[in-house]
Design a protein around this motif. Structure first.
Motif, PDB file in Angstrom:
ATOM      1  N   PRO A  40      95.616   9.209  94.339  1.00  9.04           N
ATOM      2  CA  PRO A  40      94.147   8.470  94.209  1.00  9.04           C
ATOM      3  C   PRO A  40      93.829   7.241  94.592  1.00  9.04           C
ATOM      4  CG  PRO A  40      94.959   9.579  92.105  1.00  9.04           C
ATOM      5  CD  PRO A  40      96.005   9.424  93.348  1.00  9.04           C
ATOM      6  N   MET A  41      92.704   6.732  95.320  1.00 13.52           N
ATOM      7  CA  MET A  41      92.534   5.379  95.803  1.00 13.52           C
ATOM      8  C   MET A  41      92.329   4.521  94.588  1.00 13.52           C
ATOM      9  SD  MET A  41      92.331   3.673  98.534  1.00 13.52           S
ATOM     10  CE  MET A  41      91.821   1.990  99.066  1.00 13.52           C
ATOM     11  N   PRO A  42      93.236   3.584  94.444  1.00 10.13           N
ATOM     12  CA  PRO A  42      92.860   2.386  93.188  1.00 10.13           C
ATOM     13  C   PRO A  42      91.495   1.851  93.259  1.00 10.13           C
ATOM     14  CG  PRO A  42      94.990   2.169  94.007  1.00 10.13           C
ATOM     15  CD  PRO A  42      94.309   2.953  95.379  1.00 10.13           C
ATOM     16  N   GLN A  43      91.033   1.490  92.162  1.00  9.63           N
ATOM     17  CA  GLN A  43      89.438   0.768  91.943  1.00  9.63           C
ATOM     18  C   GLN A  43      89.971  -0.645  91.748  1.00  9.63           C
ATOM     19  OE1 GLN A  43      86.749   2.380  92.751  1.00  9.63           O
ATOM     20  NE2 GLN A  43      88.371   4.013  93.349  1.00  9.63           N
ATOM     21  N   ARG A  44      91.229  -0.983  91.567  1.00 15.15           N
ATOM     22  CA  ARG A  44      91.438  -2.777  91.362  1.00 15.15           C
ATOM     23  C   ARG A  44      92.833  -2.933  91.968  1.00 15.15           C
ATOM     24  NH1 ARG A  44      95.095  -2.743  86.634  1.00 15.15           N
ATOM     25  NH2 ARG A  44      95.067  -0.911  85.672  1.00 15.15           N
ATOM     26  N   SER A  45      93.138  -4.228  92.058  1.00 13.58           N
ATOM     27  CA  SER A  45      94.410  -4.770  92.602  1.00 13.58           C
ATOM     28  C   SER A  45      94.771  -6.014  91.792  1.00 13.58           C
ATOM     29  CB  SER A  45      94.393  -5.080  94.053  1.00 13.58           C
ATOM     30  OG  SER A  45      93.520  -5.946  94.244  1.00 13.58           O
ATOM     31  N   MET A  46      95.847  -6.623  92.032  1.00 16.78           N
ATOM     32  CA  MET A  46      96.278  -7.583  90.891  1.00 16.78           C
ATOM     33  C   MET A  46      95.282  -8.997  91.282  1.00 16.78           C
ATOM     34  SD  MET A  46     100.298  -7.399  90.646  1.00 16.78           S
ATOM     35  CE  MET A  46     100.943  -6.244  89.624  1.00 16.78           C
ATOM     36  N   PHE A  47      95.275  -9.341  92.744  1.00 15.00           N
ATOM     37  CA  PHE A  47      94.721 -10.402  93.180  1.00 15.00           C
ATOM     38  C   PHE A  47      93.033 -10.246  93.775  1.00 15.00           C
ATOM     39  CE2 PHE A  47      99.206 -10.617  93.732  1.00 15.00           C
ATOM     40  CZ  PHE A  47      99.636 -11.581  92.639  1.00 15.00           C
ATOM     41  N   PHE A  48      92.946  -9.612  94.555  1.00 13.32           N
ATOM     42  CA  PHE A  48      91.789  -9.566  95.176  1.00 13.32           C
ATOM     43  C   PHE A  48      90.491  -8.663  94.662  1.00 13.32           C
ATOM     44  CE2 PHE A  48      94.285 -10.653  98.923  1.00 13.32           C
ATOM     45  CZ  PHE A  48      93.716 -11.726  99.319  1.00 13.32           C
TER      46      PHE A  48
ATOM     47  N   SER B 146      88.569 -22.124  83.195  1.00 19.70           N
ATOM     48  CA  SER B 146      87.178 -22.275  83.411  1.00 19.70           C
ATOM     49  C   SER B 146      86.717 -20.909  84.284  1.00 19.70           C
ATOM     50  CB  SER B 146      87.095 -23.314  84.736  1.00 19.70           C
ATOM     51  OG  SER B 146      87.957 -23.074  85.768  1.00 19.70           O
ATOM     52  N   PRO B 147      85.482 -20.528  84.452  1.00 22.66           N
ATOM     53  CA  PRO B 147      85.296 -19.119  84.885  1.00 22.66           C
ATOM     54  C   PRO B 147      85.452 -19.210  86.484  1.00 22.66           C
ATOM     55  CG  PRO B 147      83.196 -20.489  84.253  1.00 22.66           C
ATOM     56  CD  PRO B 147      84.397 -21.124  83.901  1.00 22.66           C
ATOM     57  N   GLN B 148      86.027 -18.064  87.088  1.00 28.66           N
ATOM     58  CA  GLN B 148      86.247 -18.108  88.398  1.00 28.66           C
ATOM     59  C   GLN B 148      85.113 -17.275  88.886  1.00 28.66           C
ATOM     60  OE1 GLN B 148      88.885 -19.770  89.822  1.00 28.66           O
ATOM     61  NE2 GLN B 148      89.574 -20.584  88.145  1.00 28.66           N
ATOM     62  N   PRO B 149      84.784 -17.572  90.155  1.00 29.84           N
ATOM     63  CA  PRO B 149      83.806 -16.646  91.092  1.00 29.84           C
ATOM     64  C   PRO B 149      84.199 -15.413  91.119  1.00 29.84           C
ATOM     65  CG  PRO B 149      84.949 -18.151  92.608  1.00 29.84           C
ATOM     66  CD  PRO B 149      85.286 -18.448  91.131  1.00 29.84           C
ATOM     67  N   GLN B 150      83.305 -14.477  91.013  1.00 23.43           N
ATOM     68  CA  GLN B 150      83.693 -13.237  91.227  1.00 23.43           C
ATOM     69  C   GLN B 150      84.248 -12.731  92.633  1.00 23.43           C
ATOM     70  OE1 GLN B 150      83.350 -10.650  89.140  1.00 23.43           O
ATOM     71  NE2 GLN B 150      82.605 -11.579  87.247  1.00 23.43           N
ATOM     72  N   ALA B 151      85.196 -12.020  92.846  1.00 24.10           N
ATOM     73  CA  ALA B 151      85.792 -11.606  93.975  1.00 24.10           C
ATOM     74  C   ALA B 151      84.857 -11.135  94.852  1.00 24.10           C
ATOM     75  CB  ALA B 151      87.127 -11.061  93.840  1.00 24.10           C
ATOM     76  N   GLY B 152      84.195 -10.137  94.272  1.00 25.43           N
ATOM     77  CA  GLY B 152      83.459  -8.998  95.245  1.00 25.43           C
ATOM     78  C   GLY B 152      82.040  -9.966  95.532  1.00 25.43           C
TER      79      GLY B 152
ATOM     80  N   ALA C  75      81.990 -12.818  96.544  1.00 23.91           N
ATOM     81  CA  ALA C  75      82.228 -13.915  97.673  1.00 23.91           C
ATOM     82  C   ALA C  75      82.523 -13.405  98.800  1.00 23.91           C
ATOM     83  CB  ALA C  75      83.582 -14.679  97.339  1.00 23.91           C
ATOM     84  N   GLY C  76      82.349 -14.268  99.949  1.00 26.28           N
ATOM     85  CA  GLY C  76      82.525 -13.723 101.438  1.00 26.28           C
ATOM     86  C   GLY C  76      84.065 -13.597 101.594  1.00 26.28           C
ATOM     87  N   PRO C  77      84.224 -12.619 102.610  1.00 22.52           N
ATOM     88  CA  PRO C  77      85.498 -12.184 102.869  1.00 22.52           C
ATOM     89  C   PRO C  77      86.544 -13.562 103.028  1.00 22.52           C
ATOM     90  CG  PRO C  77      84.223 -10.969 104.076  1.00 22.52           C
ATOM     91  CD  PRO C  77      83.487 -11.765 103.361  1.00 22.52           C
ATOM     92  N   HIS C  78      86.144 -14.489 103.946  1.00 21.50           N
ATOM     93  CA  HIS C  78      86.983 -15.641 104.008  1.00 21.50           C
ATOM     94  C   HIS C  78      87.083 -16.581 102.813  1.00 21.50           C
ATOM     95  CE1 HIS C  78      87.177 -14.629 108.475  1.00 21.50           C
ATOM     96  NE2 HIS C  78      85.795 -14.500 108.246  1.00 21.50           N
ATOM     97  N   ARG C  79      85.868 -16.482 102.183  1.00 22.26           N
ATOM     98  CA  ARG C  79      86.067 -17.589 100.817  1.00 22.26           C
ATOM     99  C   ARG C  79      86.980 -16.841  99.971  1.00 22.26           C
ATOM    100  NH1 ARG C  79      80.704 -20.104  98.635  1.00 22.26           N
ATOM    101  NH2 ARG C  79      80.983 -21.279 100.769  1.00 22.26           N
ATOM    102  N   ARG C  80      86.858 -15.493  99.797  1.00 22.35           N
ATOM    103  CA  ARG C  80      87.656 -14.706  98.916  1.00 22.35           C
ATOM    104  C   ARG C  80      89.042 -14.872  99.304  1.00 22.35           C
ATOM    105  NH1 ARG C  80      87.181  -8.508  98.844  1.00 22.35           N
ATOM    106  NH2 ARG C  80      84.849  -9.074  99.114  1.00 22.35           N
TER     107      ARG C  80
ATOM    108  N   LEU D   3      90.485 -17.278 101.030  1.00 24.70           N
ATOM    109  CA  LEU D   3      91.071 -18.775 100.540  1.00 24.70           C
ATOM    110  C   LEU D   3      91.056 -18.938  99.140  1.00 24.70           C
ATOM    111  CD1 LEU D   3      91.421 -21.575 101.466  1.00 24.70           C
ATOM    112  CD2 LEU D   3      89.070 -22.084 101.399  1.00 24.70           C
ATOM    113  N   SER D   4      90.445 -18.495  98.354  1.00 19.85           N
ATOM    114  CA  SER D   4      90.364 -18.546  96.732  1.00 19.85           C
ATOM    115  C   SER D   4      91.404 -18.022  96.540  1.00 19.85           C
ATOM    116  CB  SER D   4      89.194 -17.830  96.135  1.00 19.85           C
ATOM    117  OG  SER D   4      89.128 -17.927  95.019  1.00 19.85           O
ATOM    118  N   VAL D   5      91.869 -16.889  96.732  1.00 16.40           N
ATOM    119  CA  VAL D   5      93.196 -16.319  96.528  1.00 16.40           C
ATOM    120  C   VAL D   5      94.468 -16.859  96.736  1.00 16.40           C
ATOM    121  CG1 VAL D   5      94.661 -14.146  96.499  1.00 16.40           C
ATOM    122  CG2 VAL D   5      92.326 -13.808  96.254  1.00 16.40           C
ATOM    123  N   LEU D   6      94.231 -17.469  98.112  1.00 15.93           N
ATOM    124  CA  LEU D   6      95.615 -18.224  98.343  1.00 15.93           C
ATOM    125  C   LEU D   6      95.640 -19.460  97.563  1.00 15.93           C
ATOM    126  CD1 LEU D   6      95.252 -17.809 102.370  1.00 15.93           C
ATOM    127  CD2 LEU D   6      97.027 -16.752 100.901  1.00 15.93           C
TER     128      LEU D   6
END
Length: 474
Positions: free
Chosen positions: A191-199, A240-246, A248-253, A255-258
């Motif tokens: 089954p395809m997971p719906q979540r992952s640890m970081f992104f 502090s609240p973090q921006p929702q990963a979904g 944000a744009g791909p590049h910003r996401r 960068l945020s994870v890194l």
């Protein structure tokens, strides 16, 4: 039908069975214990120097180049595509092993095998993304057992086919190709997971299981977790609240994870205790991988496969069993690892060094086999202790991050060893001298941790004496 699909998607049993089948067939490679005899035999007709100095080093380089991007990609695409990529890489590896010839073709084999090892992180990470936390301990044991059983079955099967049925190494590789092809098919049914640890984190984290339900070592939280050792500003950042990963744009996401990964690494390695255990992990794993990668060449040098009986499969089966037994024994040993952990690292690293020096100085193949068994058992014992000592203090996400980073550091060290000691563009030493270098490397590791353990024990004794004196004075 819809009810069945719904039951499958919400049950932890179905993905566990499929991922265990995938792990079993991925690891069930009976030809792997006989790679060097196959390459230097009539099938490929390569020299030992070509195998040692030109072909095998490519695996280390490709693994290093691929590890970090694959680590991020695995989380970004949610594991299943990377498991499929691993299956494709395994199939290409054994197709080339079967039908290609020449140094360049075998270097390409090592490149694809580097891709295989870089994608292994997806195996355990996948199952944690599709089951709830109360099942972590059980599914971890199932997944680990599947690979251990497969490794043992593969080694025993390979040895029996070679020794009793006189099957050629070519057909062993054909059996391995069939096995990894089945692993690839199994990955399709995951089954395809719906979540992952970081992104792709869930908005609300799952509650941790209560006492008695047990997380695996990687998910446990201890009294001195690095979360609690963070500086106040780090704690404020986490609160502090973090921006929702979904959103944000791909590049910003990315960068945020890194940036978050960098902060987590800084906070975790700020714990001196975690730092020392991680240092041993990196140093020992680098040496271990180097030994495992080249030990077959040493065996073939001590007892050439074209004129001697080959027992590589039997030795690997026994080594797997001993490694499993020593790992299990750790759970029953009651030791104050805060006081004696570094001393254990020093003592068993000394045994590793002695085993490797024995393999260098002896001409007896049985002594070489015994040295390898001792070496692998000691490493598996210590890596289990180190894994627990690191994991017991971290969340699952931070343990995965430290596991990946420690392995990356180990791979950098291993690459340096390969470039200097093995590669034909470096010193290009013969295989016997290489094991002298590896033995000396573990002697240095032993010295570091014996000195550190003596300092730790004396510091604790002095502290206890001081506390006792103050209590008496009061």
């Amino acid at each position: 039908m819809d009810c069945w699909k719904g039951a499958v998607s919400h049950s932890w049993i179905y993905p566990t069975v499929i991922i265990c089948a995938n792990g079993f067939f991925t690891t069930m490679r009976p030809s792997e214990s006989f790679l060097t005899p196959y390459l230097t035999g009539p099938d490929k007709n390569l020299t030992a120097e070509e195998v040692t100095n030109q072909i095998l080093p490519v695996w280390t380089y490709s693994y290093l180049a691929l590890l970090f991007p694959v680590f991020l990609l695995t989380d970004y695409v949610r594991y299943k595509p990377v498991l499929l990529l691993q299956g494709i890489s395994l199939i290409l590896t054994w197709l080339l092993l079967l039908f290609a010839r020449g140094v360049l073709a075998m270097q390409l084999v090592e490149f694809f095998y580097g891709m295989v090892t870089a994608t292994e992180v997806a195996y355990y990470a996948y199952i944690y993304s599709v089951v709830s936390t109360q099942h972590y301990q059980r599914v971890t044991s199932y997944c680990r057992s599947a690979t251990l059983v497969a490794a043992t079955v593969a080694a025993v099967l390979g040895q029996l086919l070679v020794s009793l049925a006189h099957v050629s190494y070519f057909y062993l590789n054909a059996i391995t190709l069939a096995s990894v092809s089945l692993a690839f098919l199994c990955a399709f049914f995951l089954p395809m997971p719906q979540r992952s640890m970081f992104f792709h984190k869930k908005d609300a984290p799952e509650p941790l299981p209560g006492p008695g339900k047990g997380l695996p070592a990687g998910a446990a939280r201890g009294p001195w977790s690095c979360q609690e050792e963070r500086s106040p500003d780090a704690a404020a950042r986490a609160a502090s609240p973090q921006p929702q990963a979904g959103r944000a744009g791909p590049h910003r996401r990315v960068l945020s994870v890194l940036l978050q990964l960098g902060r987590d690494l800084r906070d975790c390695y700020g714990s001196r205790k975690l730092l020392y255990w991680s240092l041993w992990w990196a140093l020992a794993t680098a040496g271990f991988n180097q030994v495992v990668n080249y030990v077959q060449v040493l065996w073939d040098f001590r007892a050439p496969s074209h004129s001697s009986a080959v027992y590589n499969g039997a030795v690997e089966a026994i080594a797997t069993f001993l490694g499993s037994a020593t790992s299990m024994a750790v759970g029953y040993v009651k030791v104050n690892w805060d006081l004696s952990g570094e001393l254990a690292l020093g003592i068993f690293s000394a045994l590793d060094a002695g085993s490797l020096l024995l393999m260098h100085f002896t001409d007896n193949i049985w002594a070489c086999y015994a040295g390898y068994l001792t070496f692998k058992a000691c490493y598996m014992l210590l890596i289990t202790i180190a894994t627990f000592q690191i994991a017991v203090n971290l969340s699952m996400e931070r343990y995965a991050l430290m596991f990946g980073f420690n392995n990356f550091v180990a791979l950098v060290i291993q690459t340096i060893l390969t470039v200097v000691v093995v590669d034909s563009r470096g010193l290009g030493l013969d295989i016997s001298t290489q094991f002298l270098i590896y033995g000396s490397y573990f002697i240095v590791t032993t010295g570091i941790f014996l000195i550190r353990s003596i300092y730790t024990i004396i510091s604790i004794k002095c502290r206890n004496t001081s506390v006792a004196a103050e209590s008496t004075a009061l």
